[in-house]
Design a protein around this motif. Structure first.
Motif, PDB file in Angstrom:
ATOM      1  N   SER A 289       0.850  -1.188   0.000  1.00 29.62           N
ATOM      2  CA  SER A 289       0.000   0.000   0.000  1.00 29.62           C
ATOM      3  C   SER A 289       0.887   1.239   0.000  1.00 29.62           C
ATOM      4  O   SER A 289       1.809   1.355   0.821  1.00 29.62           O
ATOM      5  N   ILE A 290       0.625   2.161  -0.935  1.00 32.67           N
ATOM      6  CA  ILE A 290       1.474   3.337  -1.130  1.00 32.67           C
ATOM      7  C   ILE A 290       0.774   4.579  -0.585  1.00 32.67           C
ATOM      8  O   ILE A 290      -0.376   4.863  -0.937  1.00 32.67           O
ATOM      9  N   HIS A 291       1.483   5.350   0.260  1.00 34.10           N
ATOM     10  CA  HIS A 291       0.925   6.558   0.867  1.00 34.10           C
ATOM     11  C   HIS A 291       1.983   7.657   0.916  1.00 34.10           C
ATOM     12  O   HIS A 291       3.152   7.438   0.594  1.00 34.10           O
ATOM     13  N   ALA A 292       1.559   8.845   1.340  1.00 33.34           N
ATOM     14  CA  ALA A 292       2.471   9.973   1.569  1.00 33.34           C
ATOM     15  C   ALA A 292       2.046  10.640   2.872  1.00 33.34           C
ATOM     16  O   ALA A 292       0.901  11.075   3.002  1.00 33.34           O
ATOM     17  N   LYS A 390      -5.008  -6.049   6.729  1.00 26.92           N
ATOM     18  CA  LYS A 390      -5.624  -7.200   7.402  1.00 26.92           C
ATOM     19  C   LYS A 390      -6.122  -8.274   6.445  1.00 26.92           C
ATOM     20  O   LYS A 390      -7.145  -8.892   6.667  1.00 26.92           O
ATOM     21  N   GLY A 391      -5.392  -8.500   5.359  1.00 28.24           N
ATOM     22  CA  GLY A 391      -5.775  -9.561   4.436  1.00 28.24           C
ATOM     23  C   GLY A 391      -5.244 -10.888   4.933  1.00 28.24           C
ATOM     24  O   GLY A 391      -4.035 -11.089   5.030  1.00 28.24           O
ATOM     25  N   GLN A 392      -6.140 -11.817   5.233  1.00 34.59           N
ATOM     26  CA  GLN A 392      -5.741 -13.105   5.803  1.00 34.59           C
ATOM     27  C   GLN A 392      -4.747 -13.822   4.907  1.00 34.59           C
ATOM     28  O   GLN A 392      -4.990 -14.043   3.728  1.00 34.59           O
ATOM     29  N   GLY A 393      -3.596 -14.149   5.474  1.00 33.07           N
ATOM     30  CA  GLY A 393      -2.609 -14.929   4.746  1.00 33.07           C
ATOM     31  C   GLY A 393      -1.828 -14.159   3.704  1.00 33.07           C
ATOM     32  O   GLY A 393      -1.058 -14.751   2.954  1.00 33.07           O
ATOM     33  N   ILE A 394      -1.996 -12.842   3.633  1.00 30.41           N
ATOM     34  CA  ILE A 394      -1.291 -12.054   2.621  1.00 30.41           C
ATOM     35  C   ILE A 394      -0.273 -11.154   3.307  1.00 30.41           C
ATOM     36  O   ILE A 394      -0.652 -10.195   3.977  1.00 30.41           O
ATOM     37  N   PRO A 395       1.016 -11.417   3.162  1.00 30.82           N
ATOM     38  CA  PRO A 395       2.009 -10.486   3.694  1.00 30.82           C
ATOM     39  C   PRO A 395       1.798  -9.105   3.093  1.00 30.82           C
ATOM     40  O   PRO A 395       1.686  -8.964   1.876  1.00 30.82           O
ATOM     41  N   SER A 396       1.748  -8.088   3.946  1.00 29.79           N
ATOM     42  CA  SER A 396       1.374  -6.750   3.493  1.00 29.79           C
ATOM     43  C   SER A 396       2.200  -5.698   4.202  1.00 29.79           C
ATOM     44  O   SER A 396       2.482  -5.819   5.394  1.00 29.79           O
ATOM     45  N   ILE A 397       2.559  -4.652   3.456  1.00 22.95           N
ATOM     46  CA  ILE A 397       3.246  -3.511   4.050  1.00 22.95           C
ATOM     47  C   ILE A 397       2.599  -2.227   3.559  1.00 22.95           C
ATOM     48  O   ILE A 397       1.977  -2.195   2.488  1.00 22.95           O
ATOM     49  N   LEU A 398       2.730  -1.174   4.350  1.00 17.95           N
ATOM     50  CA  LEU A 398       2.270   0.155   3.976  1.00 17.95           C
ATOM     51  C   LEU A 398       3.489   1.062   3.951  1.00 17.95           C
ATOM     52  O   LEU A 398       4.191   1.197   4.953  1.00 17.95           O
ATOM     53  N   VAL A 399       3.740   1.660   2.791  1.00 21.82           N
ATOM     54  CA  VAL A 399       4.918   2.514   2.600  1.00 21.82           C
ATOM     55  C   VAL A 399       4.490   3.976   2.615  1.00 21.82           C
ATOM     56  O   VAL A 399       3.699   4.408   1.766  1.00 21.82           O
ATOM     57  N   GLU A 400       4.983   4.721   3.594  1.00 24.35           N
ATOM     58  CA  GLU A 400       4.813   6.176   3.610  1.00 24.35           C
ATOM     59  C   GLU A 400       6.032   6.742   2.896  1.00 24.35           C
ATOM     60  O   GLU A 400       7.117   6.849   3.464  1.00 24.35           O
ATOM     61  N   THR A 401       5.842   7.102   1.632  1.00 21.34           N
ATOM     62  CA  THR A 401       6.978   7.435   0.771  1.00 21.34           C
ATOM     63  C   THR A 401       7.737   8.678   1.210  1.00 21.34           C
ATOM     64  O   THR A 401       8.956   8.771   1.026  1.00 21.34           O
ATOM     65  N   ALA A 402       7.026   9.659   1.768  1.00 20.18           N
ATOM     66  CA  ALA A 402       7.640  10.921   2.211  1.00 20.18           C
ATOM     67  C   ALA A 402       6.564  11.740   2.913  1.00 20.18           C
ATOM     68  O   ALA A 402       5.388  11.361   2.930  1.00 20.18           O
TER      69      ALA A 402
END
Length: 442
Positions: A289-292, A390-402
């Motif tokens: 997931s991509i954020h700023a 919170k996706g079951q069984g899915i490795p997930s990250i959230l990137v705050e780019t800047a």
């Protein structure tokens, strides 16, 4: 009638008029804005007013084209409202035109001429953040044409509601990616040389069995009614993260054995549950997931990476950020009364310990790559209760780019060159984590 009695009656009449005045004012709702968000997945039309609107809607299927009619009680029809309604983008995939008129005293009628059969969702939203009351029309196609629309239209949610597992869902994919899956060379026959059998005929080319693709869901945050954070130069988070996400998806698609799926590829709103549902229905192996980021002080800067936490946030800042990101549904607008069972269920945290562990490893690998192009806000992966992770069984990250609230970093986020560097850093981190975690290849 004596003077004193007359004064009492006048005072009583004045009180009655004062008590009735607010009711009279509330009856005539005033329109604040009319907004439209056209997209292949669905089109959203929002009427924002200073008080809640009473409405009813129905189809006129005998008309050519089919019409969706909405009667709204207690709305003041003005020339400004007429102009706003008439300003429909000609490239909208589902609505050909809109018009509004005074149907009868106290009732305004809104008519939408449709290009195709649709399944509309109409609902009211209470005031939240910078928005007042909103009457929302989500115009979904009866037969979705795009892949994401088809995923969300599917009602088979058995994979979402199944029990969580500690098994590694990436193992089979990564194992096939790391091995030569071509068949062994044919044995020589009748004294011929392998690959050159006697008789002079060339052997039929053998087809390699298709190996499973590594599906990575790239999730640009916010969209549509939810702009996300806004920089001093009016840069909107939803815009820059979509640009970065598209660049990342392109890098993934160019890599053999990998496939990218964007949760949105235009400026429209996708609920948090919808984003997770897309990943689950697509049987994704990873979600990024991509954020700023934004902060009240313009001096805050640096990139961060977050993973889901099962035990609470690792810092007060992480807790605050998760809370603000999880309010996206309230800002963007979700029909909570009729929310699909599937979408509601995926927001229940059923994430396994293995998934959390792999997410932390993935986040660390990505963080190390981003370190080469931007300052880090924190040198380690933080954790909090982000709904989109919170996706079951899915490795997930959230990137705050800047920090888009930092003028220098806002300028970088607007740069195509820097966007490509961010996308490349995330992609390289993904590849390094896949190569480094040898336990997946056992």
């Amino acid at each position: 009638m004596n003077l004193e009695r007359r004064r009492l009656m006048q005072a009583a009449a004045g009180s009655l008029l004062l008590s009735l005045a607010p009711v009279d004012i509330a009856w005539g709702a005033k329109m604040i804005a009319v907004r439209m968000w056209p997209a292949e997945e669905y089109t959203r039309v929002t009427l924002e007013s200073d008080s809640p609107l009473k409405y009813r809607h129905f189809f006129v299927r005998s008309a050519k084209p089919i019409r969706l009619v909405v009667d709204i009680d207690g709305l003041q029809l003005t020339e400004s409202l007429k102009r706003q309604i008439a300003a429909v983008k000609p490239d909208d995939p589902y609505i050909a035109s809109m018009r509004i008129g005074q149907y009868k005293p106290g009732t305004v009628r809104l008519v939408m001429d449709l290009k195709t059969e649709v399944k509309p969702e109409v609902f009211l939203l209470k005031p939240f953040a910078n928005y007042q009351y909103r009457l929302v029309f989500d115009i979904y196609p009866e037969h979705p044409r795009d892949s994401i629309g088809q995923i969300l239209a599917s009602r088979d949610d058995t994979d979402i509601l199944s029990a969580p597992s500690e098994e590694d869902p990436l193992a089979s994919v990564l194992e096939s990616l790391g091995k030569d899956t071509s068949p062994p060379p044919a044995k020589p026959a009748n004294g011929g040389t392998a690959g050159k059998p006697s008789g002079g005929k060339k052997p039929a080319p053998s087809k390699k069995p298709s190996r499973p693709e590594l599906v990575i869901v790239v999730d640009p945050g916010h969209g549509g009614e939810d702009p996300g954070a806004i920089g001093r130069r009016k840069t909107q988070e939803k815009t820059v993260v979509l640009q970065i996400a598209r660049r990342l998806a392109k890098l993934i698609e160019a890599e053999p054995g990998m496939k990218a799926i964007l949760t949105r590829n235009s400026d429209h709103f996708v609920s948090l549950g919808g984003r997770v549902a897309i990943a689950r229905k697509a049987r994704a192996h990873l979600l990024v997931s991509i954020h700023a980021d934004a902060w009240v002080k313009a001096s805050a800067r640096g990139s961060s990476v977050f993973a889901l936490s099962q035990k609470g946030a690792t810092s007060a800042a992480a807790r605050w950020l998760a809370k603000s990101q999880n309010e996206s549904d309230m800002i963007g607008g979700v029909n909570f009364k009729d929310v699909d069972r599937q979408v509601a269920s995926v927001l229940v945290d059923m994430t396994s310990n293995w998934t959390i562990g792999y997410s932390l490893g993935l986040g660390t690998a990505v963080l190390q790559e981003i370190k080469g192009i931007n300052r880090l806000h924190k040198n380690h992966v933080e954790q909090a209760g982000f709904a989109v992770l919170k996706g079951q069984g899915i490795p997930s990250i959230l990137v705050e780019t800047a920090f888009i609230s930092n003028p220098e970093e806002e300028k970088l986020l607007r740069s195509g060159t820097h966007q490509q560097k961010i996308a490349r850093a995330i992609f390289t981190g993904i590849k390094k984590q896949l190569a480094a975690d040898s336990t997946l290849l056992n």
